[in-house]
Design a protein around this motif. Sequence first.
Motif, short mmCIF file in Angstrom:
data_model
loop_
_atom_site.label_atom_id
_atom_site.label_comp_id
_atom_site.label_asym_id
_atom_site.label_seq_id
_atom_site.Cartn_x
_atom_site.Cartn_y
_atom_site.Cartn_z
N TYR A 164 -5.40 11.64 23.09
CA TYR A 164 -4.96 10.26 23.23
C TYR A 164 -3.86 9.94 22.21
O TYR A 164 -2.87 9.27 22.53
N ALA A 165 -4.04 10.43 20.99
CA ALA A 165 -3.03 10.21 19.95
C ALA A 165 -1.69 10.83 20.35
O ALA A 165 -0.63 10.25 20.13
N LEU A 166 -1.75 12.01 20.95
CA LEU A 166 -0.52 12.67 21.44
C LEU A 166 0.15 11.82 22.51
O LEU A 166 1.37 11.72 22.55
N ALA A 167 -0.67 11.25 23.37
CA ALA A 167 -0.12 10.39 24.43
C ALA A 167 0.62 9.20 23.82
O ALA A 167 1.72 8.84 24.27
N LEU A 168 0.04 8.60 22.78
CA LEU A 168 0.70 7.48 22.11
C LEU A 168 1.98 7.93 21.42
O LEU A 168 3.01 7.25 21.49
N ALA A 169 1.92 9.08 20.74
CA ALA A 169 3.07 9.56 19.99
C ALA A 169 4.24 9.91 20.91
O ALA A 169 5.40 9.68 20.58
N ALA A 170 3.92 10.49 22.08
CA ALA A 170 4.97 10.91 23.01
C ALA A 170 5.27 9.87 24.08
O ALA A 170 6.12 10.09 24.93
N HIS A 171 4.55 8.74 24.06
CA HIS A 171 4.68 7.70 25.09
C HIS A 171 4.44 8.27 26.48
O HIS A 171 5.14 7.96 27.43
N ASP A 172 3.41 9.14 26.57
CA ASP A 172 3.09 9.81 27.83
C ASP A 172 1.87 9.13 28.46
O ASP A 172 0.72 9.39 28.10
N GLY A 173 2.11 8.25 29.44
CA GLY A 173 1.04 7.52 30.09
C GLY A 173 0.12 8.41 30.91
O GLY A 173 -1.07 8.11 31.04
N VAL A 174 0.65 9.50 31.44
CA VAL A 174 -0.18 10.43 32.21
C VAL A 174 -1.21 11.08 31.30
O VAL A 174 -2.40 11.17 31.63
N MET A 175 -0.76 11.52 30.11
CA MET A 175 -1.69 12.10 29.14
C MET A 175 -2.69 11.04 28.66
O MET A 175 -3.85 11.33 28.42
N ALA A 176 -2.23 9.79 28.54
CA ALA A 176 -3.12 8.70 28.13
C ALA A 176 -4.26 8.54 29.14
O ALA A 176 -5.42 8.41 28.77
N LEU A 177 -3.92 8.56 30.43
CA LEU A 177 -4.94 8.43 31.46
C LEU A 177 -5.91 9.61 31.42
O LEU A 177 -7.13 9.44 31.54
#
Length: 195
Positions: A164-177
């Motif tokens: 989740y932290a990676l998703a926030l850092a990279a602004h990757d909504g797919v990874m966030a989901l």
Amino acid sequence: MPANEPSLGLTDILVKLADEPDGDELSLVSVVETMQGRGFGPLLLAPTLMVLLPTGAIPGIPTLSALLIVLVAGQLVLGKRTPWVPGRLRQASFEREKFRAAVARVRPWTERIDRLLKPRLRALTVWPFNRIGAALCLLLAAAMVPLELVPFAAAVPALIIALYALALAAHDGVMALFSLAGMLAAGAAAVHLWL
């Protein structure tokens, strides 16, 4: 999270932590100071990496990391822009050389992960969605403390938080989901085990 905040990859974050702060010891306060201004993603990721890398085998590191995750995620839930770390936590540290050696070993893998991450569905990585994810991170961090009693068991919730932290850092909504689904699955599994 500001709209103009740059996206960061896992390798960028690891290299920054390993090389930027001075001294032989890598302290939690130096982690916060190095990552400050880069958004909550890197700040949330840094303590999970301490658990996932070989440094996670050092007694007390999973609990200290969980405390920092709670502090960072809690402040994100509350809408804070600048993180605050209490004095006692600021003094916690471990050898920088061990961290650098671990970074060198995992770098080929982190570079592969970075190739999967890219800015997409950015709206899922900013307010209000990031507060939902941060609230779930609080629950997983709380689970890390008792799990420290079982060798490397704390790495499971740490990995989900790291995604989740990676998703926030990279602004990757797919990874966030993907990571939010992992959080919900872990929560359901925990409830099933307790009942």
